[in-house]
Design a protein around this motif. Structure first.
Motif, PDB file in Angstrom:
ATOM      1  N   PRO A  46      -4.323  -7.473   3.618  1.00 28.60           N
ATOM      2  CA  PRO A  46      -5.718  -7.055   3.480  1.00 28.60           C
ATOM      3  C   PRO A  46      -6.431  -7.171   4.834  1.00 28.60           C
ATOM      4  CG  PRO A  46      -5.133  -8.679   1.812  1.00 28.60           C
ATOM      5  CD  PRO A  46      -3.994  -8.617   2.780  1.00 28.60           C
ATOM      6  N   PRO A  47      -7.317  -6.225   5.147  1.00 26.15           N
ATOM      7  CA  PRO A  47      -8.014  -6.261   6.446  1.00 26.15           C
ATOM      8  C   PRO A  47      -8.670  -7.610   6.753  1.00 26.15           C
ATOM      9  CG  PRO A  47      -8.473  -4.205   5.322  1.00 26.15           C
ATOM     10  CD  PRO A  47      -7.699  -5.061   4.352  1.00 26.15           C
ATOM     11  N   SER A  59      -5.525  -1.132   8.698  1.00 24.70           N
ATOM     12  CA  SER A  59      -4.651  -1.842   7.770  1.00 24.70           C
ATOM     13  C   SER A  59      -3.440  -2.362   8.528  1.00 24.70           C
ATOM     14  CB  SER A  59      -4.211  -0.922   6.617  1.00 24.70           C
ATOM     15  OG  SER A  59      -3.328   0.087   7.080  1.00 24.70           O
ATOM     16  N   ASP A 117       0.840  -1.194   0.000  1.00 29.21           N
ATOM     17  CA  ASP A 117       0.000   0.000   0.000  1.00 29.21           C
ATOM     18  C   ASP A 117       0.881   1.253   0.000  1.00 29.21           C
ATOM     19  OD1 ASP A 117      -1.319   2.138   2.039  1.00 29.21           O
ATOM     20  OD2 ASP A 117      -2.913   1.083   0.973  1.00 29.21           O
ATOM     21  N   SER A 144       1.600  -5.427   2.282  1.00 25.30           N
ATOM     22  CA  SER A 144       0.377  -5.005   2.974  1.00 25.30           C
ATOM     23  C   SER A 144      -0.544  -6.199   3.152  1.00 25.30           C
ATOM     24  CB  SER A 144      -0.331  -3.916   2.171  1.00 25.30           C
ATOM     25  OG  SER A 144       0.500  -2.776   2.086  1.00 25.30           O
ATOM     26  N   HIS A 165       1.833   2.437   3.426  1.00 25.37           N
ATOM     27  CA  HIS A 165       2.833   1.568   4.049  1.00 25.37           C
ATOM     28  C   HIS A 165       4.213   1.846   3.452  1.00 25.37           C
ATOM     29  CE1 HIS A 165      -0.617  -1.436   5.068  1.00 25.37           C
ATOM     30  NE2 HIS A 165      -0.663  -0.336   5.796  1.00 25.37           N
TER      31      HIS A 165
END
Length: 176
Positions: free
Chosen positions: A30-31, A47, A4, A28, A7
């Motif tokens: 994912p949630p 996140s 991301d 990153s 990030h």
């Protein structure tokens, strides 16, 4: 795996180059995957960024520490910026660039608190390995080193321990 933009900016704010970020293989999360990786969840986490750890061949070994965005607070009000899977033991953060130096007693070794700081030390040319927290190099509160140290020569070697700056906050006083 992708990273991301926020990030990446966090890593760049730590002074890391694109080459070092690529070597770290950070990505990153994912949630929807945060709970799976940690074994717990908190609705305040928007996140997360994963820092994979590596084996002695330079391949990810399955252990991760995850930076949480935003940081959260535990039940005692302590800030939690990083987390790892519930119940997992600490590991050494060893980037592939230093693997060949781990047994070289003539090369000073830096044990650095934090993955980003470790990566910056390696980027600066130091033989550095990382720990996730100041006491994350021993097993279960003992004085025994974690097993990962079996791959690191510390005998007759100059070793520097580099803690985070939060160790010496203004609210800490020394008894004299």
């Amino acid at each position: 795996m992708s990273l991301d933009l926020n990030h990446r900016a966090d890593l760049k704010n730590s002074g890391l180059s694109d080459e070092t970020i690529a070597m770290m293989q950070v990505y990153s999360v994912p949630p929807t995957q945060i709970e799976k990786l940690l074994g717990w969840s908190d609705g305040a986490i928007i996140s997360a960024m994963a820092f994979p750890y590596f084996d002695t061949e330079g391949k990810p070994n399955g252990f991760l520490r995850i930076k949480l965005f935003p940081e959260i607070k535990d039940s005692d009000g302590h800030k939690i910026k990083y987390a790892q899977k519930k119940g997992s033991a600490p590991r050494l953060y060893v980037l592939p660039a230093v693997l060949e130096l781990l047994n070289s007693a003539h090369v000073p070794l830096y044990i650095v608190e934090g993955e980003k700081k470790t990566a910056k030390a390696v980027e600066s040319g130091l033989c550095a390995i990382g720990i996730g927290g100041l006491w994350s190099w021993t097993t279960g509160g003992s004085r025994e080193l974690i097993a990962d140290f079996e791959c690191v020569n510390v005998w007759r070697r100059q070793v520097f321990i580099v803690p985070d700056s939060d160790v010496w906050g203004d609210d800490k006083k020394c008894d004299q």
